[in-house]
Design a protein around this motif. Structure first.
Motif, short mmCIF file in Angstrom:
data_model
loop_
_atom_site.label_atom_id
_atom_site.label_comp_id
_atom_site.label_asym_id
_atom_site.label_seq_id
_atom_site.Cartn_x
_atom_site.Cartn_y
_atom_site.Cartn_z
N ASP A 29 82.73 34.89 -24.21
CA ASP A 29 83.40 33.89 -24.38
C ASP A 29 82.88 32.64 -23.83
O ASP A 29 83.03 32.64 -22.36
N ALA A 30 81.97 31.68 -24.15
CA ALA A 30 81.26 30.74 -23.77
C ALA A 30 82.23 29.79 -22.86
O ALA A 30 81.79 29.08 -21.97
N VAL A 31 83.26 29.53 -23.50
CA VAL A 31 84.38 28.57 -23.02
C VAL A 31 84.83 28.93 -21.81
O VAL A 31 85.00 28.11 -20.88
N TYR A 32 85.09 30.24 -21.36
CA TYR A 32 85.20 31.06 -20.51
C TYR A 32 84.23 30.97 -19.44
O TYR A 32 84.34 31.34 -18.29
N ASP A 33 83.10 30.88 -19.81
CA ASP A 33 81.60 30.70 -19.11
C ASP A 33 81.53 32.22 -18.67
O ASP A 33 81.06 32.51 -17.77
N ASP A 34 81.71 33.07 -19.63
CA ASP A 34 81.39 34.55 -19.43
C ASP A 34 80.67 35.21 -20.60
O ASP A 34 80.63 36.39 -20.71
N CYS A 35 79.73 34.33 -21.26
CA CYS A 35 78.70 34.85 -22.16
C CYS A 35 77.37 35.18 -21.40
O CYS A 35 76.79 34.13 -21.08
N PRO A 36 77.01 36.26 -21.16
CA PRO A 36 75.95 36.53 -20.31
C PRO A 36 74.67 35.80 -20.85
O PRO A 36 73.98 35.65 -19.98
N THR A 37 74.46 35.95 -22.22
CA THR A 37 73.12 35.50 -22.80
C THR A 37 73.21 34.09 -22.56
O THR A 37 72.15 33.51 -22.47
N THR A 38 74.20 33.21 -22.97
CA THR A 38 74.29 32.03 -22.65
C THR A 38 74.21 31.59 -21.37
O THR A 38 73.32 30.51 -21.01
N LYS A 39 74.76 32.02 -20.44
CA LYS A 39 74.55 31.95 -18.73
C LYS A 39 72.95 32.23 -18.51
O LYS A 39 72.50 31.42 -17.80
N ARG A 40 72.33 33.19 -19.24
CA ARG A 40 70.76 33.34 -18.81
C ARG A 40 69.90 32.33 -19.56
O ARG A 40 68.96 31.79 -19.00
N GLU A 52 69.11 21.74 -11.06
CA GLU A 52 70.10 22.78 -10.62
C GLU A 52 70.96 23.43 -11.50
O GLU A 52 70.99 24.73 -11.25
N ALA A 53 71.18 23.04 -12.68
CA ALA A 53 72.14 23.46 -13.65
C ALA A 53 71.58 23.00 -14.92
O ALA A 53 71.07 22.21 -15.19
N ALA A 54 72.37 23.81 -16.11
CA ALA A 54 72.27 23.44 -17.56
C ALA A 54 73.34 23.85 -18.22
O ALA A 54 74.06 24.61 -17.73
N LEU A 55 73.51 23.24 -19.40
CA LEU A 55 74.55 23.23 -20.25
C LEU A 55 74.21 23.39 -21.54
O LEU A 55 73.59 22.52 -22.24
N PHE A 56 74.56 24.42 -22.30
CA PHE A 56 74.14 24.62 -23.84
C PHE A 56 75.26 23.96 -24.85
O PHE A 56 76.43 23.90 -24.85
N LYS A 199 64.11 22.00 -32.86
CA LYS A 199 63.07 21.14 -33.38
C LYS A 199 61.96 22.05 -33.70
O LYS A 199 61.73 23.13 -34.06
N GLY A 200 60.80 21.75 -32.74
CA GLY A 200 59.69 22.13 -32.70
C GLY A 200 59.66 23.60 -32.34
O GLY A 200 58.83 24.67 -32.34
N LEU A 201 60.68 24.21 -31.53
CA LEU A 201 60.71 25.48 -30.82
C LEU A 201 61.33 26.44 -31.63
O LEU A 201 61.27 27.56 -31.52
N GLY A 202 62.03 26.00 -32.76
CA GLY A 202 62.20 26.83 -34.10
C GLY A 202 63.57 27.46 -33.90
O GLY A 202 63.78 28.47 -34.74
N ALA A 203 64.47 27.32 -32.75
CA ALA A 203 65.67 27.96 -32.78
C ALA A 203 66.60 27.45 -33.84
O ALA A 203 66.39 26.30 -34.22
N PRO A 204 67.65 28.11 -34.46
CA PRO A 204 68.26 27.64 -35.68
C PRO A 204 69.29 26.65 -35.34
O PRO A 204 69.74 25.94 -36.05
N ILE A 205 69.65 26.52 -34.09
CA ILE A 205 70.79 25.46 -33.50
C ILE A 205 70.69 25.37 -32.16
O ILE A 205 70.23 26.19 -31.37
N GLY A 206 70.91 24.10 -31.43
CA GLY A 206 71.48 24.14 -30.01
C GLY A 206 70.40 22.93 -29.33
O GLY A 206 69.13 22.87 -29.50
N SER A 207 70.87 22.45 -28.54
CA SER A 207 70.30 21.58 -27.63
C SER A 207 70.92 22.09 -26.04
O SER A 207 71.91 22.50 -25.88
N ILE A 208 70.07 21.60 -25.07
CA ILE A 208 70.51 21.90 -23.70
C ILE A 208 70.49 20.71 -23.08
O ILE A 208 69.39 19.86 -23.04
N LEU A 209 71.40 20.46 -22.10
CA LEU A 209 71.29 19.43 -20.93
C LEU A 209 71.26 19.90 -19.42
O LEU A 209 71.74 21.07 -19.22
N VAL A 210 70.18 19.30 -18.93
CA VAL A 210 69.98 19.86 -17.41
C VAL A 210 70.15 18.50 -16.51
O VAL A 210 69.97 17.56 -16.65
#
Length: 348
Positions: A29-40, A52-56, A199-210
Motif C-alpha cells: 500500500d503506497a499510501v502507507y509508503d510500504d510498496c517496495p516496488t514504488t519505493k525502489r 535527495e528524494a522522489a515521489l510517484f 511519454k517517450g519512456l513508454g510506461a503506461p502511467i505515471g510521473s515522478i517529482l524529485v
C-alpha cells in the motif's frame, strides 16, 4: 484503427518485457509508503537525478501542481512561460486549486524566457503585489532543448533574487539525450524537477517529482489532498522501472526518426514543415485545411495531432522506419488527389 500513431509519445503500449515486469511486481500500500516496488522506483529516480528524494504521481499535471503548491502559498506568484505546459495546458490548476498567481512571460523562439523579462517581473516587497516565489521552466519545450548556458543563467538569476526553481521536465530524458548531458546535470540546476514516465519512456502511467527530502514530504501531503494517493502502485511502478532501465538509451533513435520524418515532410513544401526538434516535428500547412489533411491521413491509419492550424508529429518507440515510409506515401497520395481535384475544377 491507427497503424502509425504520431499524435504523441503518450500513446505507447507496454511491450512484453514491461508487461512481464508488471505481472511479477511486488506490491504494497503506497499510501502507507510500504510498496517496495514504488519505493525502489523513487529511490532509483532520486539517485539518477541527483536529488535527495522522489515521489510517484499518477500524472505529470498533478506532479507539477503539487510542486507549485509546495513552493508557493496562497496569494504567492510564480514566473512561467506564456506557452508553458504548467500555465497553458494544465487546466489552470495552480490558480484554481493552489490560489497561486501565475505571471506569464513571453517565450522566445528557442523556448527560453529572456533574462531581463524574468528580472523585471520579480515583484518588490510591497503589499500591493503578490510575492514572487518561484521560476518554472520547461525542458524540452515543444521539443526544443534549452541551452546549458541559459539554464545556468536563468536559475542563477532566480536564486540571486531569492526565488526557488522548478523544472517541468516531462521529457527531461529527451533533453539529456539530445544535448549529450547527464540528466542529473540538468536536474541539478533546479530545486525540484518533475519527469514524465509515460511519454517517450513508454510506461503506461505515471510521473515522478524529485527534490529535497523535506520538500518531497510536503508534496506527499499535497498529493493526498489532490487525490493522488494510490494503493498497490507496484504494478505501475514496475513498468516505470522497466522504462528507465530499457528505454532511455533508445531515445536518440526517436530523434533520428523525427529527423527522417522532417526530411520526408519537407519534400512537400505546402505542408510548411519545420526541422525536427528532438522527437517532434511541427508543420503549418500553407493554403491547406489541416482538418482535411488530418482526416485524409487518419483514413490511411496515420494519426497526427494539432490545434490552431499547426500539426504536430511525435516519434516514439511504437513507430518505426516503415511508419515514416507510409507517411511519405500518404502525403504523395494527398497531393495527387489535390492536383486531380484542381484539374477537374479547371476543366469544368
Amino acid at each position: 484503427m491507427l497503424v502509425d500513431d504520431f499524435r504523441s509519445d503518450t500513446v505507447t503500449r507496454p511491450d512484453q518485457g514491461m508487461r512481464a515486469a508488471m505481472a511479477g511486481a511486488e506490491v504494497g500500500d503506497a499510501v502507507y509508503d510500504d510498496c517496495p516496488t514504488t519505493k525502489r522506483l523513487e529511490a532509483m529516480t532520486a539517485e539518477r537525478l541527483g536529488k535527495e528524494a522522489a515521489l510517484f504521481f499518477p500524472t505529470g499535471t498533478q506532479a507539477n501542481l503539487a510542486a507549485l503548491m509546495a513552493h508557493c502559498g496562497r496569494g504567492d506568484e510564480y514566473l512561467v512561460g506564456q506557452m508553458a505546459h504548467t500555465y497553458r495546458l494544465e487546466g489552470g490548476g495552480a490558480a484554481v486549486l493552489g490560489s497561486i498567481q501565475p505571471q506569464p512571460l513571453p517565450n522566445e523562439p528557442d523556448g527560453t524566457i529572456a533574462l531581463d523579462a524574468i528580472a523585471n517581473a520579480i515583484k518588490p516587497n510591497d503589499f500591493h503585489f503578490a510575492m514572487t516565489r518561484l521560476l518554472a521552466l520547461e525542458n524540452t519545450f515543444n521539443g526544443l532543448v534549452l541551452p546549458d548556458a541559459y539554464l545556468e543563467a536563468a536559475t542563477g538569476l532566480a536564486r540571486s533574487r531569492g526565488l526557488a526553481t522548478h523544472l517541468d521536465g516531462a521529457r527531461l530524458m529527451n533533453a539529456a539525450a539530445a544535448s549529450n548531458r547527464d540528466a542529473a546535470w540538468i536536474a541539478g540546476q533546479f530545486d525540484t524537477v518533475s519527469m514524465c514516465l509515460s511519454k517517450g519512456l513508454g510506461a503506461p502511467i505515471g510521473s515522478i517529482l524529485v527534490g529535497p527530502k523535506d520538500f518531497i514530504e510536503k508534496a506527499r501531503r499535497i498529493r493526498k489532498m489532490l487525490g493522488g494517493g494510490m494503493r498497490q502502485t507496484g504494478v505501475i511502478a514496475a513498468a516505470a522501472i522497466y522504462a528507465l532501465e530499457h528505454n532511455v538509451a533508445r531515445l536518440s533513435e526517436d530523434h533520428r526518426r523525427a529527423a527522417d520524418l522532417a526530411a520526408v515532410l519537407a519534400c512537400f513544401p505546402d505542408l510548411g514543415a519545420g526541422p525536427a526538434r528532438t522527437n517532434m516535428v511541427f508543420m503549418t500547412p500553407k493554403g491547406l485545411d489541416t482538418a482535411t489533411l488530418a482526416a485524409f491521413l487518419r483514413e490511411r491509419g496515420i494519426g497526427v495531432s494539432g490545434r490552431y492550424g499547426t500539426l504536430r508529429w511525435v516519434t516514439h518507440l511504437d513507430v518505426d522506419d516503415a511508419s515514416v515510409e507510409r507517411v511519405a506515401e500518404a502525403c504523395e497520395a494527398f497531393f495527387d488527389k489535390q492536383k486531380l481535384s484542381t484539374e477537374l475544377r479547371s476543366n469544368a
